[in-house]
Design an enzyme around this catalytic site. Sequence first.
Site, mmCIF file in Angstrom:
data_model
loop_
_atom_site.group_PDB
_atom_site.id
_atom_site.type_symbol
_atom_site.label_atom_id
_atom_site.label_comp_id
_atom_site.label_asym_id
_atom_site.label_seq_id
_atom_site.Cartn_x
_atom_site.Cartn_y
_atom_site.Cartn_z
ATOM 1 N N ARG A 37 1.204 20.455 -22.429
ATOM 2 C CA ARG A 37 1.413 20.223 -20.989
ATOM 3 C C ARG A 37 0.863 21.408 -20.182
ATOM 4 N NH1 ARG A 37 6.681 16.409 -19.731
ATOM 5 N NH2 ARG A 37 5.678 14.671 -20.775
ATOM 6 N N PHE A 158 14.972 13.160 -5.503
ATOM 7 C CA PHE A 158 15.117 11.723 -5.276
ATOM 8 C C PHE A 158 13.810 10.961 -5.449
ATOM 9 C CE2 PHE A 158 18.479 13.924 -3.049
ATOM 10 C CZ PHE A 158 19.606 13.225 -3.440
ATOM 11 N N LEU A 159 12.764 11.609 -5.980
ATOM 12 C CA LEU A 159 11.462 10.925 -6.088
ATOM 13 C C LEU A 159 11.533 9.762 -7.085
ATOM 14 C CD1 LEU A 159 9.981 11.765 -8.998
ATOM 15 C CD2 LEU A 159 9.594 13.880 -7.784
ATOM 16 N N GLU A 161 9.218 7.506 -9.845
ATOM 17 C CA GLU A 161 7.975 7.522 -10.609
ATOM 18 C C GLU A 161 7.020 6.490 -10.017
ATOM 19 O OE1 GLU A 161 8.531 7.278 -14.877
ATOM 20 O OE2 GLU A 161 10.177 8.697 -14.729
ATOM 21 N N LYS A 210 23.577 13.095 -5.668
ATOM 22 C CA LYS A 210 22.489 12.561 -6.506
ATOM 23 C C LYS A 210 22.991 11.394 -7.374
ATOM 24 C CE LYS A 210 18.859 11.936 -8.910
ATOM 25 N NZ LYS A 210 17.713 11.234 -8.336
ATOM 26 N N PHE A 255 15.897 -2.540 -2.666
ATOM 27 C CA PHE A 255 16.561 -2.660 -3.970
ATOM 28 C C PHE A 255 17.342 -3.963 -4.136
ATOM 29 C CE2 PHE A 255 15.615 1.056 -6.539
ATOM 30 C CZ PHE A 255 14.789 1.695 -5.630
ATOM 31 N N PHE A 256 16.813 -4.996 -3.510
ATOM 32 C CA PHE A 256 17.376 -6.332 -3.664
ATOM 33 C C PHE A 256 16.431 -7.234 -4.452
ATOM 34 C CE2 PHE A 256 20.653 -6.862 0.010
ATOM 35 C CZ PHE A 256 21.676 -6.615 -0.884
ATOM 36 N N CYS A 266 16.211 7.153 -15.567
ATOM 37 C CA CYS A 266 17.314 7.683 -14.756
ATOM 38 C C CYS A 266 18.473 6.732 -14.470
ATOM 39 C CB CYS A 266 16.758 8.277 -13.479
ATOM 40 S SG CYS A 266 15.846 9.774 -13.876
ATOM 41 N N LYS A 269 20.625 6.090 -17.605
ATOM 42 C CA LYS A 269 21.194 7.351 -18.100
ATOM 43 C C LYS A 269 22.211 7.934 -17.119
ATOM 44 C CE LYS A 269 18.415 11.209 -17.117
ATOM 45 N NZ LYS A 269 19.157 12.131 -16.282
HETATM 46 N N1 LIG Z 1 11.770 11.171 -13.794
HETATM 47 C C1 LIG Z 1 12.181 11.031 -12.569
HETATM 48 O O1 LIG Z 1 11.646 10.206 -11.826
HETATM 49 C C2 LIG Z 1 13.312 11.840 -12.020
HETATM 50 C C3 LIG Z 1 14.052 12.690 -12.830
HETATM 51 N N2 LIG Z 1 15.098 13.415 -12.311
HETATM 52 C C4 LIG Z 1 15.836 14.352 -13.162
HETATM 53 O O2 LIG Z 1 15.023 15.526 -13.333
HETATM 54 C C5 LIG Z 1 15.192 16.073 -14.636
HETATM 55 C C6 LIG Z 1 13.867 16.142 -15.344
HETATM 56 O O3 LIG Z 1 13.405 14.834 -15.543
HETATM 57 P P1 LIG Z 1 11.906 14.521 -16.030
HETATM 58 O O4 LIG Z 1 10.977 15.384 -15.261
HETATM 59 O O5 LIG Z 1 11.765 13.062 -15.983
HETATM 60 O O6 LIG Z 1 11.986 15.037 -17.539
HETATM 61 P P2 LIG Z 1 10.809 15.110 -18.634
HETATM 62 O O7 LIG Z 1 11.464 14.842 -19.928
HETATM 63 O O8 LIG Z 1 9.655 14.296 -18.183
HETATM 64 O O9 LIG Z 1 10.347 16.629 -18.575
HETATM 65 C C7 LIG Z 1 11.145 17.712 -18.944
HETATM 66 C C8 LIG Z 1 10.219 18.850 -19.396
HETATM 67 O O10 LIG Z 1 11.028 20.022 -19.616
HETATM 68 C C9 LIG Z 1 10.462 20.729 -20.737
HETATM 69 N N3 LIG Z 1 11.461 21.678 -21.241
HETATM 70 C C10 LIG Z 1 12.603 21.429 -21.906
HETATM 71 N N4 LIG Z 1 13.250 22.597 -22.176
HETATM 72 C C11 LIG Z 1 12.512 23.593 -21.659
HETATM 73 C C12 LIG Z 1 12.641 25.008 -21.591
HETATM 74 N N5 LIG Z 1 13.704 25.635 -22.109
HETATM 75 N N6 LIG Z 1 11.676 25.723 -20.995
HETATM 76 C C13 LIG Z 1 10.597 25.106 -20.465
HETATM 77 N N7 LIG Z 1 10.402 23.758 -20.488
HETATM 78 C C14 LIG Z 1 11.357 23.013 -21.077
HETATM 79 C C15 LIG Z 1 10.074 19.611 -21.685
HETATM 80 O O11 LIG Z 1 9.132 20.051 -22.649
HETATM 81 C C16 LIG Z 1 9.488 18.569 -20.708
HETATM 82 O O12 LIG Z 1 8.115 18.752 -20.526
HETATM 83 C C17 LIG Z 1 16.245 15.175 -15.314
HETATM 84 O O13 LIG Z 1 17.509 15.728 -15.108
HETATM 85 C C18 LIG Z 1 16.119 13.864 -14.559
HETATM 86 O O14 LIG Z 1 17.329 13.130 -14.589
HETATM 87 C C19 LIG Z 1 15.418 13.358 -10.989
HETATM 88 C C20 LIG Z 1 14.697 12.568 -10.133
HETATM 89 C C21 LIG Z 1 13.591 11.742 -10.581
HETATM 90 O O1 LIG Z 2 16.746 9.874 -10.481
HETATM 91 C C1 LIG Z 2 15.670 9.349 -10.718
HETATM 92 O O2 LIG Z 2 15.001 9.521 -11.720
HETATM 93 C C2 LIG Z 2 15.044 8.387 -9.765
HETATM 94 O O3 LIG Z 2 15.483 7.061 -10.155
HETATM 95 C C3 LIG Z 2 14.949 6.006 -9.372
HETATM 96 O O4 LIG Z 2 13.513 6.015 -9.439
HETATM 97 P P1 LIG Z 2 12.690 5.339 -10.664
HETATM 98 O O5 LIG Z 2 13.584 5.190 -11.845
HETATM 99 O O6 LIG Z 2 11.444 6.115 -10.792
HETATM 100 O O7 LIG Z 2 12.255 3.891 -10.191
HETATM 101 P P2 LIG Z 2 12.803 2.763 -9.195
HETATM 102 O O8 LIG Z 2 11.697 2.341 -8.341
HETATM 103 O O9 LIG Z 2 14.055 3.168 -8.526
HETATM 104 O O10 LIG Z 2 13.109 1.572 -10.219
HETATM 105 C C4 LIG Z 2 14.087 1.712 -11.244
HETATM 106 C C5 LIG Z 2 14.272 0.367 -11.951
HETATM 107 O O11 LIG Z 2 14.926 -0.571 -11.095
HETATM 108 C C6 LIG Z 2 14.195 -1.788 -11.069
HETATM 109 N N1 LIG Z 2 14.350 -2.390 -9.721
HETATM 110 C C7 LIG Z 2 14.135 -1.647 -8.612
HETATM 111 C C8 LIG Z 2 14.316 -2.195 -7.357
HETATM 112 C C9 LIG Z 2 14.744 -3.522 -7.222
HETATM 113 O O12 LIG Z 2 14.938 -4.074 -6.116
HETATM 114 N N2 LIG Z 2 14.963 -4.233 -8.349
HETATM 115 C C10 LIG Z 2 14.772 -3.703 -9.604
HETATM 116 O O13 LIG Z 2 15.006 -4.394 -10.620
HETATM 117 C C11 LIG Z 2 12.748 -1.411 -11.380
HETATM 118 O O14 LIG Z 2 12.038 -2.507 -11.901
HETATM 119 C C12 LIG Z 2 12.951 -0.301 -12.390
HETATM 120 O O15 LIG Z 2 13.111 -0.849 -13.685
HETATM 121 C C13 LIG Z 2 15.325 6.239 -7.898
HETATM 122 O O16 LIG Z 2 14.737 5.220 -7.081
HETATM 123 C C14 LIG Z 2 14.869 7.610 -7.408
HETATM 124 O O17 LIG Z 2 15.328 7.829 -6.079
HETATM 125 C C15 LIG Z 2 15.469 8.669 -8.324
HETATM 126 O O18 LIG Z 2 15.022 9.963 -7.956
#
Ligand SMILES: NC(=O)C1=CN([C@@H]2O[C@H](COP(=O)(O)OP(=O)(O)OC[C@H]3O[C@@H](n4cnc5c(N)ncnc54)[C@H](O)[C@@H]3O)[C@@H](O)[C@H]2O)C=CC1
Ligand SMILES: O=C(O)[C@H]1O[C@H](OP(=O)(O)OP(=O)(O)OC[C@H]2O[C@@H](n3ccc(=O)[nH]c3=O)[C@H](O)[C@@H]2O)[C@H](O)[C@@H](O)[C@@H]1O
EC number: 1.1.1.22
Length: 424
Positions: A37, A158-159, A161, A210, A255-256, A266, A269
Amino acid sequence: MSKSLSIIGCGYVGCVTGTCFADMGHEVTLVDIDPSRVYSINEGHSPIYESGLEDLIKENRKRICATTDLRTAVNNTDITFIAVGTPSNVDGSINLTYVFNACKEIGEILREKDSFHVIIVKSTVFPGTTDTQVRQILEEHSGKKAGIDFGLGANPEFLREGNAVQDFLSPDRVVIGADDPRTANVIRDIYAPLNPQIFTTSIRTAEIIKYTSNAFLATKISFANEIGNLCKTLGVDSKDVFDGVGMDSRISPAFFRTGIGFGGSCFPKDVCALLSGARDCGEKLNVLNAVIATNEAQPLRLLGLLKRHLPNLKGKTIGILGLAFKPDTDDIRESRAIPVVSSLCSEGAEVIAYDPAAMDNFRHIFPHITYTSSASSVLEADAVLILTEWKEFEYLDYSGKIVIDGRRIEAARNHATIYEGVCW
Ligand SMILES: NC(=O)C1=CN([C@@H]2O[C@H](COP(=O)(O)OP(=O)(O)OC[C@H]3O[C@@H](n4cnc5c(N)ncnc54)[C@H](O)[C@@H]3O)[C@@H](O)[C@H]2O)C=CC1
Ligand SMILES: O=C(O)[C@H]1O[C@H](OP(=O)(O)OP(=O)(O)OC[C@H]2O[C@@H](n3ccc(=O)[nH]c3=O)[C@H](O)[C@@H]2O)[C@H](O)[C@@H](O)[C@@H]1O
């Protein structure tokens, strides 16, 4: 004013956060234990599939560097965001190992650092984690006091993917959790270039904001799906229902979208972690238990509909359109395609699948099904299930086909010879 920041974790959140902060003018050091990465970012490539991210990394290369060396990163910056993963344990509780390991290392480094350093937890953690365990680990390993010798805060993310850059750069709000004003000001200054709506509160409150946001959105989806199931039985189109309901400004149409439920790294989990943490506190969250139960059952309804037309799946070829948990991502974590494909395989069906981005990831879990490089070859199957609403699925020719749709693709609804929508 430009700040010098380090971000621990180069996943979806760390990489997007770091790149966007650089775009806002800050100097950013991204840290990961995964050298591939780090290498990828330093070469100007995004280590994750996220629209617009690679271009932004390239545009801001002079303000971004990536490293596996946490010590240098913390020593050379004033503020560190922790953005490592917080996955589920098998019992649904949150696994904080990555957060705690990062904190131990940061603590050791702070022991030798003279200037005031601010540590901000961006990872999603159960309310109370930062102001108890994280604080304790940092204090124990640094020999210093939070709020006096170093700053400690929470700044949940709150982003979404697939829309991550846009969500980060135009947030509805930035939530700042800090128990001392100096730390709150530091976080506020970092976001100042975006001029966002800011909500400043305690660390613990920021953490539960959150969880509550994600749990509410998940609840809205499961609620819509339950009503959608009833609509299907009544011969009503649930889209019309939620278009009508969503027009009430107190409710909102977001989200309907009914279908086969929510997946991703997320919602499942975080709802499970909230349930587990609440149980540990002696609180039972009945609504959220039902949200998970409905979500687990929802994808399997698709199979029930399929069997109305193909009662015996043994030896039948079933095409799958879409494996990612939603469009515009290659992420298959908790994708609803997993239980669907698993059930099809256990009933003896031959599965042929297509997804524009997620096939490589899916192959790790299901190496034995057939993958095809074109959506149209999936349509050769005896019946087709639509599991992700990728835009390109709107442009296929569904005439003469049996289609069972979990995501409402209009072209299939209008042209398939036999068509069933899960909630319409
Ligand atoms: N994926 C999403 O859309 C969102 C995720 N979150 C939260 O943000 C957090 C991170 O999520 P993601 O970015 O999806 O996780 P991810 O699993 O994609 O990335 C985590 C990264 O941290 C690295 N890592 C682990 N331990 C480490 C260490 N000690 N030092 C340096 N790097 C280390 C891993 O190698 C990995 O690349 C989680 O708590 C998740 O719930 C919040 C909002 C949106
Ligand atoms: O904490 C997180 O990781 C993130 O989780 C979600 O974001 P994400 O999981 O990337 O995607 P969403 O667009 O929210 O969709 C989540 C799931 O819900 C489903 N969905 C979404 C909206 C809807 O109306 N119906 C529905 O079935 C989607 O198909 C998908 O499987 C939240 O929208 C973000 O605000 C938050 O930061």
